[in-house]
Design a protein around this motif. Structure first.
Motif, short mmCIF file in Angstrom:
data_model
loop_
_atom_site.label_atom_id
_atom_site.label_comp_id
_atom_site.label_asym_id
_atom_site.label_seq_id
_atom_site.Cartn_x
_atom_site.Cartn_y
_atom_site.Cartn_z
N THR A 75 0.61 -1.55 0.09
CA THR A 75 0.10 -0.12 -0.24
C THR A 75 0.87 1.42 -0.10
N GLY A 76 1.88 1.21 0.18
CA GLY A 76 3.14 2.22 -0.09
C GLY A 76 2.91 3.27 0.87
N TYR A 77 2.60 4.43 0.14
CA TYR A 77 2.84 6.11 0.54
C TYR A 77 0.97 6.22 0.44
N THR A 233 8.26 4.03 7.73
CA THR A 233 8.88 5.41 7.90
C THR A 233 9.12 6.26 7.20
N GLY A 234 8.98 5.71 6.13
CA GLY A 234 9.83 6.34 4.79
C GLY A 234 8.60 6.91 3.51
N TYR A 235 7.76 5.53 3.44
CA TYR A 235 6.33 5.88 2.99
C TYR A 235 5.10 6.83 3.61
N ALA A 239 3.55 10.45 2.15
CA ALA A 239 2.42 10.64 2.61
C ALA A 239 2.16 12.14 2.86
N LYS A 240 3.14 12.46 3.61
CA LYS A 240 2.85 13.43 4.47
C LYS A 240 3.49 14.97 3.08
N VAL A 241 4.21 14.93 2.02
CA VAL A 241 4.80 15.67 1.65
C VAL A 241 3.39 15.48 0.12
#
Length: 260
Positions: A75-77, A233-235, A239-241
């Motif tokens: 599901t990634g970001y 954490t990276g995904y 998502a925030k960006v």
């Protein structure tokens, strides 16, 4: 003797109570599929309840878009992004022909291992963007070009891809991202990202609805699970960006009710 309990507070409802219930039931009227609330008793303004606005988002790219790695559910970001942008005034839906068995509603057009050219080919031949009919497009592509030694001409290929995406969905806003870091420092990721920003500036200047998204500085190599794909954490950072780029273009969060 005649039963008068309905008039004196017995088992039957009083006439005053029945009148009150009917008034309450009439407080919301349906007109043309829109619920209209009756004016307040104090003569205040009428409040109109409107259905949430449909917002279709197309994630487009390679395995990072598909969601490889991370929590393992592909599901990634997309999974952490949805609650960041969902609101009562918005019916946010991810669109595309690809999906994950773990979350079939989080659709996308992410293709593992694809280069810019390969993505442009499949988008063109399958009319993938036109079929998805998105309002917003999240484009992150170029990682495999860097890994496979195809950095030369990558910005030019990216420009061709973006033009094709815009041709298929001319009203959709394209959020064009610089690519996230790769653990191998010898790859020309920084140079490519300079090219991505130049492409974004050029096409936006031509009137294409496009926003450059700085994804490169949002993550570090510590946010990668295997040196290429983000970890959980990276995904979440991606998502925030994306949410920051999308939010100003989405219906206002407080528009579930508007003053008539």
């Amino acid at each position: 003797m005649k039963n008068t309990s309905d008039r004196h507070g017995g088992r039957g409802p009083s006439r005053r109570r029945v009148t009150s219930l009917l008034a309450g039931a009439a407080a919301v009227l349906m007109v043309g599929g829109v619920a209209h609330a009756a004016p307040a008793a104090d003569g205040g303004p009428e409040r109109t309840a409107r259905a949430a606005t449909l917002v279709k988002i197309l994630p487009l790219g390679d395995s990072i878009t598909a969601g490889w790695g991370g929590s393992g559910d592909w599901t990634g970001y997309r999974k952490p992004l949805l609650p960041l942008i969902q609101a009562p005034s918005r019916d946010v839906r991810f669109v595309g022909s690809q999906t994950s068995a773990f979350a079939p509603e989080l659709r996308h057009e992410g293709y593992s291992g694809y280069t810019i050219q390969q993505l442009e080919t499949v988008v063109t031949r399958g009319s993938l963007v036109a079929k998805a009919a998105p309002d917003q497009i999240l484009l992150h592509i170029g990682t495999n070009d860097m890994r496979l030694g195809l950095a030369a001409g990558a910005p030019e290929r990216l420009e061709k891809l973006v033009r094709e995406v815009n041709r298929q969905a001319p009203k959709a806003r394209i959020h064009l991202a610089s690519i996230i870091p790769i653990a191998n420092p010898r790859l020309p990721v920084d140079a490519y990202n300079v090219g991505v920003q130049a492409v974004a500036k050029k096409l936006a200047g031509e009137g294409i609805p496009l926003t450059f998204v700085d994804m490169a500085t949002a993550l570090t190599t510590a946010d990668l699970g295997d040196g290429v794909h983000p970890n959980v954490t990276g995904y979440a950072k991606m998502a925030k960006v994306w949410a920051g780029s999308l939010e100003p273009l989405l219906p206002a969060r407080n528009q579930a009710f508007v003053l008539a």
